[in-house]
Design an enzyme around this catalytic site. Sequence first.
Site, mmCIF file in Angstrom:
data_model
loop_
_atom_site.group_PDB
_atom_site.id
_atom_site.type_symbol
_atom_site.label_atom_id
_atom_site.label_comp_id
_atom_site.label_asym_id
_atom_site.label_seq_id
_atom_site.Cartn_x
_atom_site.Cartn_y
_atom_site.Cartn_z
ATOM 1 N N HIS A 134 -4.212 -4.023 3.913
ATOM 2 C CA HIS A 134 -3.544 -5.154 4.195
ATOM 3 C C HIS A 134 -4.651 -6.164 4.756
ATOM 4 O O HIS A 134 -4.734 -7.169 4.289
ATOM 5 C CB HIS A 134 -2.350 -4.969 5.028
ATOM 6 C CG HIS A 134 -1.377 -3.950 4.709
ATOM 7 N ND1 HIS A 134 -1.212 -3.746 3.335
ATOM 8 C CD2 HIS A 134 -0.680 -3.362 5.251
ATOM 9 C CE1 HIS A 134 -0.252 -2.783 3.269
ATOM 10 N NE2 HIS A 134 -0.007 -2.544 4.680
ATOM 11 N N ASP A 173 -0.624 -2.743 -2.536
ATOM 12 C CA ASP A 173 -0.798 -3.063 -1.422
ATOM 13 C C ASP A 173 0.456 -4.148 -1.198
ATOM 14 O O ASP A 173 0.156 -5.350 -1.700
ATOM 15 C CB ASP A 173 -1.997 -3.690 -1.125
ATOM 16 C CG ASP A 173 -2.500 -4.127 0.239
ATOM 17 O OD1 ASP A 173 -1.362 -4.568 0.892
ATOM 18 O OD2 ASP A 173 -3.444 -3.835 0.790
ATOM 19 N N HIS A 174 1.451 -3.839 -0.384
ATOM 20 C CA HIS A 174 2.613 -4.828 -0.215
ATOM 21 C C HIS A 174 2.223 -6.019 0.274
ATOM 22 O O HIS A 174 3.054 -7.069 -0.122
ATOM 23 C CB HIS A 174 3.653 -4.181 0.182
ATOM 24 C CG HIS A 174 3.667 -4.194 1.716
ATOM 25 N ND1 HIS A 174 2.987 -3.389 2.443
ATOM 26 C CD2 HIS A 174 4.444 -4.996 2.690
ATOM 27 C CE1 HIS A 174 3.287 -3.612 3.588
ATOM 28 N NE2 HIS A 174 4.129 -4.625 3.790
HETATM 29 C C1 BG6 Z 1 2.744 -0.619 6.250
HETATM 30 C C2 BG6 Z 1 2.114 0.333 7.325
HETATM 31 O O1 BG6 Z 1 1.765 -0.543 5.046
HETATM 32 O O2 BG6 Z 1 2.670 -1.962 6.614
HETATM 33 C C3 BG6 Z 1 3.006 0.072 8.603
HETATM 34 O O3 BG6 Z 1 2.136 1.533 6.959
HETATM 35 C C4 BG6 Z 1 3.115 -1.465 8.849
HETATM 36 O O4 BG6 Z 1 2.707 1.006 9.672
HETATM 37 C C5 BG6 Z 1 3.566 -2.107 7.766
HETATM 38 O O5 BG6 Z 1 4.565 -1.255 9.837
HETATM 39 C C6 BG6 Z 1 3.823 -3.444 8.161
HETATM 40 O O6 BG6 Z 1 4.158 -4.351 6.767
HETATM 41 P P1 BG6 Z 1 4.981 -5.791 7.174
HETATM 42 O O7 BG6 Z 1 5.246 -6.218 5.715
HETATM 43 O O8 BG6 Z 1 6.108 -5.660 8.013
HETATM 44 O O9 BG6 Z 1 3.919 -6.503 7.950
#
Ligand code: BG6
Length: 487
Positions: A237, A174-175
Amino acid sequence: MKRSPVSKLLLFGATGDLAQRMLLPSLYGLHADGLLPADLAIFGSARADHDDAHFRTFVGKALDEFLAADRKDKAQIASFLERLYFQPADLSDPASFKPLADKVGDISGGLAIYLSTAPSLFESAVEGLRSVELTGETVRIALEKPLGYDLASSREINDTVARAFPEERTFRIDHYLGKETVQNILALRFGNSFFEPVWNAQGIDNIQITVAETVGLEDRAGYYDGAGALRDMVANHILQLVALIAMEPPARYDMTDVRDEKAKVFRSLRLIAPECATRDTVIGQYNGGAVKGEIVKGYDEELGRDSNTETFVAVKAHVDNWRWQGVPFYLRTGKRMAVRRSEIAIQFKPVPHSMFSGRGGILQPNTLVIRLQPEEYIQMLVMAKEPGLDREGVRLREVPLNLSMDAEFAGTRRRIAYERLLLDLIEGDQTLFVRRDEVEAQWTWIDAIRAGWAANDMKPKHYASGTWGPAASIALTERDGVTWQDD
Ligand code: BG6
């Protein structure tokens, strides 16, 4: 599992968008800072008919396009490219795996496999890897989202992976957990003594979590239209943010204690019953409009057909445990919103009695704002007296106590979330990866919401691009006398 760095990394989906934008630049960032094991060899794989030389040229171009200008160092890029190899593979074709295993060669020094591919390929990938013995003790596997679209499909994926990789060698990504400001929530809560005594239903009135994006579909129609905002952003997230805010203090900052506490939060989420779905959730879909001064198309037009997929969702959630009884967690996320902003706002209870009321002074309850992006700061909104002689009453004003992480740590490079996660994967630290029980508890809660939408035949309400979503989302909090923290 014994933590030790691997000497080989195998990246499936190596020519895809995520690899080009994030994974390869992150690996380069680690390489340039001397953080990768000296002997680490990186094998890319995808259907593309590259050889090593082609792949190196391809990655060189991706780095040129996606690296920040001040990170481009010719000599470093050249030495990074020397770590790279490529083997074409079609994961749905069992015949692809033997050549792959031959190319990767000896794995006694440890192998990390990163599956950045459609989950529909996980099963054949895992079977294929097993058939050529790329699944043994020395091998760990990282899985990119989406890990299913509901509890049943996520269990299937987890079962498939578990046939070859035990939990202690499975790294679910989960980044958001790789983001510095997200990890900072733990430092804020558990590295300071003054928040914890009021971090509960006695001290806190409500919590808001907003992840607003200005982007739209971004060439991801195939995936996004089948997912929608709830599965794409909330199921992972946003729920991870809820867990970090709501969890009990772990005894140790390690993969067992931190994930145990997060899992307890997920299991304590109150399931939203079908009869509450129309009251406690709002879904929206963007129409055309203007975002940051640019005219943009509506979702259906971008997609090229009518769709009922939600691009915005707001939910009033509850964590049913002792600490959080009665405290609403208002969650919302959307595409094509007014601004890009991820933020957690914690609104404390008002003072029990205001001695200023007889003198005209009006108090606002304190709010702690944790801004995750694009800026990184923590702000405590506190009441202060406006300077003056108070002949016409005491004037009180809300003023911010500011901690700008950007300014405070100005000399430190802000890393891409994937740098942290890739390094942890290579070194074998699971703390910032999602455990199976967490994922399954997350889906249990999400599935109940979707069942409520189906039972009530709920369709997304339209909102103009460049706004904060459908008006109903304002009503979701205003009904409780709470206003979204919009500026
Ligand atoms: C991803 C989603 O996991 O996270 C995308 O699939 C989203 O739809 C993205 O745009 C958002 O990541 P960040 O790091 O730009 O907030």
